[in-house]
Design a protein around this motif. Structure first.
Motif, PDB file in Angstrom:
ATOM      1  N   GLN A 106       0.720  -1.239   0.297  1.00 24.45           N
ATOM      2  CA  GLN A 106       0.101   0.042   0.007  1.00 24.45           C
ATOM      3  C   GLN A 106       0.780   1.202  -0.093  1.00 24.45           C
ATOM      4  O   GLN A 106       0.415   2.448  -0.316  1.00 24.45           O
ATOM      5  N   ALA A 107       2.016   1.047   0.447  1.00 23.31           N
ATOM      6  CA  ALA A 107       2.846   2.465   0.499  1.00 23.31           C
ATOM      7  C   ALA A 107       4.020   2.441  -0.651  1.00 23.31           C
ATOM      8  O   ALA A 107       4.813   3.580  -0.743  1.00 23.31           O
ATOM      9  N   VAL A 108       3.614   1.445  -1.611  1.00 24.45           N
ATOM     10  CA  VAL A 108       4.782   1.629  -2.918  1.00 24.45           C
ATOM     11  C   VAL A 108       4.708   2.613  -3.874  1.00 24.45           C
ATOM     12  O   VAL A 108       5.409   3.463  -4.081  1.00 24.45           O
ATOM     13  N   PRO A 109       3.534   3.158  -4.011  1.00 20.69           N
ATOM     14  CA  PRO A 109       3.271   4.595  -4.897  1.00 20.69           C
ATOM     15  C   PRO A 109       3.767   5.541  -4.080  1.00 20.69           C
ATOM     16  O   PRO A 109       4.524   6.778  -4.680  1.00 20.69           O
ATOM     17  N   HIS A 110       3.633   5.582  -2.731  1.00 19.47           N
ATOM     18  CA  HIS A 110       4.270   6.919  -1.971  1.00 19.47           C
ATOM     19  C   HIS A 110       5.808   6.892  -1.754  1.00 19.47           C
ATOM     20  O   HIS A 110       6.464   7.889  -2.201  1.00 19.47           O
ATOM     21  N   TYR A 132       5.129  -4.164  -7.150  1.00 20.62           N
ATOM     22  CA  TYR A 132       6.200  -3.501  -7.583  1.00 20.62           C
ATOM     23  C   TYR A 132       6.115  -3.567  -9.461  1.00 20.62           C
ATOM     24  O   TYR A 132       6.468  -2.368 -10.216  1.00 20.62           O
ATOM     25  N   ALA A 133       5.790  -4.608  -9.875  1.00 18.94           N
ATOM     26  CA  ALA A 133       5.886  -5.096 -11.098  1.00 18.94           C
ATOM     27  C   ALA A 133       4.511  -4.052 -11.613  1.00 18.94           C
ATOM     28  O   ALA A 133       4.619  -3.775 -12.927  1.00 18.94           O
ATOM     29  N   GLU A 134       3.627  -4.196 -10.979  1.00 19.56           N
ATOM     30  CA  GLU A 134       2.357  -3.371 -11.674  1.00 19.56           C
ATOM     31  C   GLU A 134       2.529  -1.903 -11.463  1.00 19.56           C
ATOM     32  O   GLU A 134       2.098  -1.182 -12.471  1.00 19.56           O
ATOM     33  N   GLU A 135       3.190  -1.294 -10.569  1.00 24.44           N
ATOM     34  CA  GLU A 135       3.255   0.155 -10.421  1.00 24.44           C
ATOM     35  C   GLU A 135       4.247   0.573 -11.343  1.00 24.44           C
ATOM     36  O   GLU A 135       4.238   1.838 -11.933  1.00 24.44           O
ATOM     37  N   GLY A 136       5.506  -0.311 -11.475  1.00 29.08           N
ATOM     38  CA  GLY A 136       6.743   0.043 -12.177  1.00 29.08           C
ATOM     39  C   GLY A 136       7.528   1.289 -11.647  1.00 29.08           C
ATOM     40  O   GLY A 136       7.107   1.904 -10.446  1.00 29.08           O
ATOM     41  N   GLY A 137       8.457   1.575 -11.986  1.00 25.83           N
ATOM     42  CA  GLY A 137       9.430   2.618 -11.316  1.00 25.83           C
ATOM     43  C   GLY A 137      10.356   1.991 -10.409  1.00 25.83           C
ATOM     44  O   GLY A 137      11.179   2.697  -9.770  1.00 25.83           O
ATOM     45  N   PHE A 138      10.394   0.798 -10.411  1.00 24.04           N
ATOM     46  CA  PHE A 138      11.490   0.061  -9.482  1.00 24.04           C
ATOM     47  C   PHE A 138      12.129  -1.206 -10.298  1.00 24.04           C
ATOM     48  O   PHE A 138      11.600  -1.907 -11.008  1.00 24.04           O
ATOM     49  N   ALA A 139      13.381  -1.303  -9.778  1.00 22.46           N
ATOM     50  CA  ALA A 139      14.050  -2.542 -10.412  1.00 22.46           C
ATOM     51  C   ALA A 139      13.531  -3.620  -9.905  1.00 22.46           C
ATOM     52  O   ALA A 139      12.874  -3.833  -8.932  1.00 22.46           O
ATOM     53  N   GLU A 140      13.787  -4.769 -10.419  1.00 20.43           N
ATOM     54  CA  GLU A 140      13.604  -6.208 -10.147  1.00 20.43           C
ATOM     55  C   GLU A 140      13.782  -6.430  -8.384  1.00 20.43           C
ATOM     56  O   GLU A 140      15.193  -6.214  -8.042  1.00 20.43           O
ATOM     57  N   PRO A 141      13.021  -6.511  -7.567  1.00 21.01           N
ATOM     58  CA  PRO A 141      13.299  -6.739  -6.095  1.00 21.01           C
ATOM     59  C   PRO A 141      14.181  -8.037  -5.996  1.00 21.01           C
ATOM     60  O   PRO A 141      14.097  -9.186  -6.455  1.00 21.01           O
ATOM     61  N   GLU A 142      14.879  -7.959  -4.954  1.00 17.66           N
ATOM     62  CA  GLU A 142      15.710  -9.171  -4.379  1.00 17.66           C
ATOM     63  C   GLU A 142      15.132  -9.608  -3.106  1.00 17.66           C
ATOM     64  O   GLU A 142      14.695  -8.809  -2.248  1.00 17.66           O
ATOM     65  N   THR A 143      14.825 -10.824  -2.880  1.00 16.55           N
ATOM     66  CA  THR A 143      14.325 -11.366  -1.615  1.00 16.55           C
ATOM     67  C   THR A 143      14.992 -12.442  -1.081  1.00 16.55           C
ATOM     68  O   THR A 143      15.596 -13.331  -1.835  1.00 16.55           O
TER      69      THR A 143
END
Length: 266
Positions: free
Chosen positions: A187-191, A219-230
């Motif tokens: 829920q905080a991703v766009p912010h 993250y994939a839906e919103e865009g603007g971020f690199a591939e996350p590492e988990t």
């Protein structure tokens, strides 16, 4: 104890937190107060006997029970606190600082503050020229977390606690790092994308695989971020005594997954 600066060397002082360790390895966190005593079933140990004693020295109760007295390490301080909020464990704290690359002078947003364990190390990492802003929706957690920080570090002018829901937005802009210890960080991703400077890092601390999947999907839906590492951090202690060298029968296994990504620009 000098307010605002944790004592690291020299004799124990009035008002300091010290750690008493019994011959069996039991640990007790005590705030040195003149006239008070640490009570045990084998007699009392007066605080006045500890004030002025050197770090690492021995002390005895009235009935001869022996304790070692130390200034607590960060891990000992955190793990011996009486707390009502879940903490980020020390085994994960160092990894968070490294993978989020928290640096001196950085502006860091965290949510939520919880018991303040991670906040202490974030403030130490950013130093006096940096800033940590803690978003927390629960007033009791905001107060207890800020209290833990003050107890360990003293007053910190570069620490701000906001009693706000980060799901509704982040006020700051050109932020260097964001650390989220929340049940629904997606829920905080766009912010986070709006608040971060280009190349800024956001790290989330999540207990379950379902939460990790929802966050990575967002993250994939919103865009603007690199591939996350988990990944997760597992700590296995070893018993080493004489010719006996073996793993202990317990270990610090899963506490949470760390999900790390960076803001990208077109």
């Amino acid at each position: 104890m000098t307010e605002g600066k944790r004592v690291r060397r020299g004799p124990f002082r009035e008002g300091e937190d010290i750690l008493l360790i019994s011959s069996k390895g039991e640990e007790h966190l005590v705030t040195l107060t003149p006239g008070k005593a640490f009570g045990t079933h084998k007699g009392n140990l007066p605080h006045d006997d500890l004030i002025g004693k050197e770090d690492g020295g021995r002390a005895w109760t009235a009935m001869g029970s022996e304790y070692r007295a130390f200034r607590p390490t960060y891990m000992q301080f955190i793990m011996n606190q009486k707390r009502h909020a879940q903490i980020i464990y020390p085994k994960d704290t160092g990894t968070i600082l490294m993978w989020a690359d928290v640096f001196p002078g950085a502006t860091v947003i965290e949510a939520g503050i919880g018991w303040g364990a991670l906040t202490i190390k974030l403030l130490e990492a950013v130093g006096p020229t940096g800033k940590v802003v803690s978003y927390e929706i629960r007033e009791d957690f905001a107060e207890s977390g800020a209290g833990t920080v003050r107890r360990y570090l003293g007053p910190c002018e570069n620490h701000e606690v906001k009693l706000r829901d980060i799901y509704l937005g982040i006020d700051e802009r050109e932020v260097d790092r964001i650390v989220l210890d929340l049940p629904e960080p997606w829920q905080a991703v766009p912010h986070a994308r709006e608040a971060l400077a280009p190349g800024g890092i956001v790290l989330s601390y999540l207990p379950s695989t379902i939460q990790v999947k929802q966050l990575c999907d967002r993250y994939a839906e919103e865009g603007g971020f690199a591939e996350p590492e988990t990944f997760e951090v597992i700590l296995r202690p070893w018993h080493v005594k004489g010719n006996s060298v073996r793993p202990v029968q317990w270990m610090f296994s899963h506490s949470a997954f760390l999900v790390v990504t960076r803001k990208i620009t077109p």
